[in-house]
Scaffold this active site. Structure first.
Site, PDB file in Angstrom:
ATOM      1  N   GLY A   1       0.841  -1.189   0.000  1.00 41.52           N
ATOM      2  CA  GLY A   1       0.000   0.000   0.000  1.00 41.52           C
ATOM      3  C   GLY A   1       0.875   1.236   0.000  1.00 41.52           C
ATOM      4  N   HIS A  54      -4.869   1.436   7.146  1.00 42.92           N
ATOM      5  CA  HIS A  54      -3.524   2.004   7.309  1.00 42.92           C
ATOM      6  C   HIS A  54      -3.316   3.163   6.328  1.00 42.92           C
ATOM      7  CE1 HIS A  54       1.034   1.362   7.849  1.00 42.92           C
ATOM      8  NE2 HIS A  54       0.956   2.193   6.830  1.00 42.92           N
ATOM      9  N   GLU A  55      -3.727   2.962   5.070  1.00 41.51           N
ATOM     10  CA  GLU A  55      -3.489   3.997   4.049  1.00 41.51           C
ATOM     11  C   GLU A  55      -4.393   5.214   4.249  1.00 41.51           C
ATOM     12  OE1 GLU A  55      -0.810   3.670   2.545  1.00 41.51           O
ATOM     13  OE2 GLU A  55      -0.571   1.536   2.944  1.00 41.51           O
ATOM     14  N   CYS A  77       5.645   0.040   7.644  1.00 40.31           N
ATOM     15  CA  CYS A  77       5.305   1.150   6.759  1.00 40.31           C
ATOM     16  C   CYS A  77       6.558   1.547   5.991  1.00 40.31           C
ATOM     17  CB  CYS A  77       4.805   2.321   7.597  1.00 40.31           C
ATOM     18  SG  CYS A  77       4.366   3.768   6.627  1.00 40.31           S
ATOM     19  N   LEU A  78       6.411   1.787   4.692  1.00 37.23           N
ATOM     20  CA  LEU A  78       7.564   2.187   3.873  1.00 37.23           C
ATOM     21  C   LEU A  78       8.177   3.493   4.378  1.00 37.23           C
ATOM     22  CD1 LEU A  78       6.206   1.374   0.284  1.00 37.23           C
ATOM     23  CD2 LEU A  78       7.896   0.064   1.600  1.00 37.23           C
ATOM     24  N   HIS A 134      -2.994   7.509   6.723  1.00 35.88           N
ATOM     25  CA  HIS A 134      -1.941   8.393   6.192  1.00 35.88           C
ATOM     26  C   HIS A 134      -2.524   9.724   5.701  1.00 35.88           C
ATOM     27  CE1 HIS A 134       1.913   6.355   6.277  1.00 35.88           C
ATOM     28  NE2 HIS A 134       1.428   5.251   5.745  1.00 35.88           N
ATOM     29  N   GLN A 172       3.098  10.041   1.334  1.00 31.98           N
ATOM     30  CA  GLN A 172       4.387   9.338   1.459  1.00 31.98           C
ATOM     31  C   GLN A 172       5.344   9.670   0.326  1.00 31.98           C
ATOM     32  OE1 GLN A 172       2.380   5.301   2.136  1.00 31.98           O
ATOM     33  NE2 GLN A 172       4.252   5.135   3.335  1.00 31.98           N
TER      34      GLN A 172
HETATM   35 CO    CO Z   1       2.296   3.381   5.772  1.00 36.17          CO
END
Ligand code: CO
Length: 157
Positions: free
Chosen positions: A49, A134-135, A92-93, A138, A54
Site C-alpha cells: 500500500g 492504514h493507508e 510502513c515504507l 496516512h 508518502q
Molecule cells: Co504506511
C-alpha cells in the site's frame, strides 16, 4: 513511470491532513503521472500500500495491492466497519525497520473514485481491510506507530 522518493518519518508531509482531489484534476496528465508513479514506487519498494503524502503530495490518493492488482482509490471513505477486530503486525515504507501490532476492523467498505474518476466501492476483509485502514490513516496524518501497542525492530537474520 518512475520511482518516487519515499518520505520517511519524521516529516511534516506525513502529519498533514491531505486535501481531497477535485474530479476535474483526475484526467489531467499531472494526476495520471502521479498515480502511475505511485504504483511503480509501491511495486519497486515491495509495499502492499502507498498513500500520496508518502511521496510528498498531500492529496487524498491511495494505492492498495489486492493480490497482485493495484487498486487506486481517490478520496477514499471507509464505512460499514465491522465490530470484529484483528491484530496485525504492521510496517510502513515511511518507517523502515519498525514493526508493531495494531488492532483494526476485520472488515470495512471503501468508496471513492478510481483512476478514471468513476465512483467505485469495495468490501474488504482481512489483510486488505487492514491495508485500507492504514493507508486512509496516512491521509489524516496518522501513522501506525501512533496506534501500535509496542514497536519492535525486525528479527535479525
Ligand atoms: Co504506511
Amino acid at each position: 513511470m518512475s520511482k518516487l522518493n519515499i518520505i520517511t518519518h519524521p516529516s511534516a508531509y506525513l502529519r498533514k491532513i491531505s486535501a481531497p482531489v477535485k474530479k476535474r484534476y483526475i484526467p489531467l496528465p499531472d494526476c495520471q503521472q502521479l498515480i502511475g508513479d505511485m504504483i511503480e514506487t509501491m511495486r519497486l519498494s515491495d509495499g502492499i500500500g502507498l498513500a500520496a503524502p508518502q511521496v510528498g503530495k498531500n492529496l487524498r490518493i491511495i494505492i492498495v495491492l489486492d493480490g497482485d492488482k493495484p487498486l487506486v482509490f481517490i478520496n477514499p471513505k471507509l464505512y460499514r466497519k465491522s465490530w470484529r477486530k484483528v491484530e496485525t503486525e504492521e510496517g510502513c515504507l515511511s518507517i523502515p525497520g519498525v514493526w508493531g501490532k495494531v488492532k483494526r476492523h476485520y472488515a470495512v467498505s471503501v468508496t471513492g473514485l478510481n483512476q478514471k474518476g468513476e465512483k467505485v466501492r469495495l468490501r474488504a476483509r482481512g489483510l486488505l481491510a487492514v491495508v485500507f485502514q492504514h493507508e486512509v490513516d496516512h491521509l489524516d496524518g496518522v501513522l501506525f506507530i501512533d496506534k501500535a501497542k509496542k514497536l519492535n525492530e525486525p528479527p535479525k537474520m
